[in-house]
Design an enzyme around this catalytic site. Structure first.
Site, short mmCIF file in Angstrom:
data_model
loop_
_atom_site.label_atom_id
_atom_site.label_comp_id
_atom_site.label_asym_id
_atom_site.label_seq_id
_atom_site.Cartn_x
_atom_site.Cartn_y
_atom_site.Cartn_z
N ASP A 28 5.96 1.38 6.63
CA ASP A 28 4.66 0.72 6.50
C ASP A 28 3.83 1.56 5.53
O ASP A 28 3.21 2.53 5.94
CB ASP A 28 4.00 0.61 7.87
CG ASP A 28 2.62 -0.03 7.81
OD1 ASP A 28 2.24 -0.56 6.76
OD2 ASP A 28 1.92 0.02 8.83
N ASP A 51 3.81 -6.69 3.60
CA ASP A 51 3.63 -5.68 4.63
C ASP A 51 4.35 -6.17 5.88
O ASP A 51 4.75 -7.32 5.97
CB ASP A 51 2.14 -5.45 4.90
CG ASP A 51 1.84 -4.07 5.44
OD1 ASP A 51 2.76 -3.44 5.99
OD2 ASP A 51 0.70 -3.61 5.31
N GLU A 92 -4.93 2.04 2.67
CA GLU A 92 -4.99 0.81 3.47
C GLU A 92 -5.09 1.12 4.96
O GLU A 92 -5.78 0.42 5.70
CB GLU A 92 -3.74 -0.06 3.19
CG GLU A 92 -3.75 -1.42 3.87
CD GLU A 92 -3.11 -1.43 5.26
OE1 GLU A 92 -3.17 -2.48 5.93
OE2 GLU A 92 -2.54 -0.38 5.68
N GLU A 93 -4.42 2.19 5.39
CA GLU A 93 -4.38 2.50 6.82
C GLU A 93 -5.75 2.88 7.38
O GLU A 93 -5.95 2.82 8.59
CB GLU A 93 -3.38 3.64 7.08
CG GLU A 93 -1.93 3.29 6.77
CD GLU A 93 -1.34 2.26 7.73
OE1 GLU A 93 -2.04 1.90 8.70
OE2 GLU A 93 -0.20 1.83 7.51
N HIS A 153 0.81 -1.22 0.00
CA HIS A 153 0.00 0.00 0.00
C HIS A 153 0.84 1.27 0.00
O HIS A 153 1.93 1.32 0.56
CB HIS A 153 -1.02 0.01 1.14
CG HIS A 153 -0.45 -0.02 2.53
ND1 HIS A 153 -0.12 1.12 3.22
CD2 HIS A 153 -0.19 -1.05 3.38
CE1 HIS A 153 0.31 0.80 4.44
NE2 HIS A 153 0.29 -0.51 4.55
N ASP A 204 -0.17 4.39 1.14
CA ASP A 204 -0.41 5.39 2.17
C ASP A 204 0.32 5.10 3.47
O ASP A 204 0.72 3.96 3.74
CB ASP A 204 -1.91 5.53 2.44
CG ASP A 204 -2.53 4.25 3.00
OD1 ASP A 204 -2.25 3.17 2.45
OD2 ASP A 204 -3.30 4.33 3.99
#
Length: 309
Positions: A140, A196, A173-174, A78, A80
């Site tokens: 992340d 991830d 995603e967050e 991801h 973001d």
């Protein structure tokens, strides 16, 4: 290019997602990184590269000759990063040949101490990237993006035989929207891995059920000199409601497949207050009960709402 060199490049792009924003993506910086990655995939020689209207970036490696009948495998990460500790001006620091001592995060006064973060002891002699303490690093999941891009470069340059490789970098995603608009037909993978954060070499084959909940309380504000028997302090009601949740079912007291209620924010005043939670559980029935428990908070005599988001 080394994977960590890519991470340094990607970390410079502000890709914070925002839960209070409408649409996908919730931060325009995610488009910036998606387009950067699309250009990089094209430069590597990947095919059918495109960024859609929601900042999903797709790219593909066709199967090697003689491997056309192999199943297509996907890799996802991801774009973001979390909306915590700042994210608009990231200054990574590179520590080579790590010696096991505490790591100072720039001039922020923050320290990564192996006593508090035992996994650092497994990094002796390695290169470590950290933030300077003024923002999140964004590893992340920009570290996952870096690994996928480096893998593709390695497969191409070293001419390693492979079936079709499908890559997608996703937004938001967050805040729980990462897979919502992923076009599985265009993606085309029969199996896929999300790259991830986790322990090195670990593969996770299941995920939890998750929801976000907001509890809102309407109080009754009266001048404190005349408040006896009248005032209802919304902030205190929020505190009482939180105390009605199981005190041992929180992230800091659970592990493995144990579910929890995670208080992520609270605020307000005498007249109105709110609290935000993340709910998680692997067991669908227990997850359902967690949501229902939040809907029953606080006591029914107080005007309140508890809604899943």
């Amino acid at each position: 290019m080394r994977s960590y060199e890519r991470l340094l490049r990607y970390a410079a792009v502000n890709t914070t997602s925002h839960e209070d924003q409408e649409g996908t993506p919730t931060g325009e910086g995610q488009f910036d990184l998606a387009r950067l990655l699309a250009e990089e995939m094209k430069a590597l020689g990947m095919t059918d590269v495109f960024v859609d209207e929601h900042a999903y970036a797709y790219g593909f490696l066709p199967a090697s000759q003689g491997y056309e009948d192999r199943k297509a495998i996907g890799f996802i990460a991801h774009l973001d990063t979390v909306d915590d500790c700042g994210g608009t001006d990231t200054h990574p620091q590179v520590i080579k040949n790590y010696d096991g001592s505490p790591i100072l995060l720039g001039t922020s006064g923050r320290i990564l101490d192996p006593e508090d973060f035992p996994h650092l002891k497994d990094c002796l002699g390695k290169t470590i990237l950290t933030t300077d303490g003024s923002s999140v690093l964004g590893a992340d999941d920009k570290a996952g993006i870096s690994e996928i891009m480096t893998m593709c470069e390695h497969l191409i340059n070293d001419q390693i035989p492979h079936g079709k490789i499908c890559v997608c970098f996703t937004p938001d995603e967050e805040i729980g929207h990462g897979a919502a608009l992923l076009d599985l037909k265009k993606f085309g993978a029969e199996f896929a891995y999300t790259v991830d954060g986790s322990a090195p070499g670990e593969i996770e084959f299941e995920t939890f059920n998750a929801a976000a909940a907001r509890l809102t309380v309407q109080g009754f504000s009266v001048h404190p000199g005349d408040a006896k028997g009248k005032m209802i302090n919304a902030m205190k009601v929020i505190m009482e409601a939180n105390d009605m949740l199981p005190s041992d079912e929180v992230p800091e007291k659970t592990q493995d497949r144990e579910g929890f209620y995670h208080l992520t924010g609270a605020g307000g005043n005498v007249s109105e207050a709110s609290a935000d939670y993340i709910l998680r559980d692997h067991d669908p029935e227990k997850f359902k009960r967690r949501k229902e428990k939040c809907r029953r908070l606080p006591p029914r005599s107080i005007k309140s709402t508890a809604t899943e988001r």
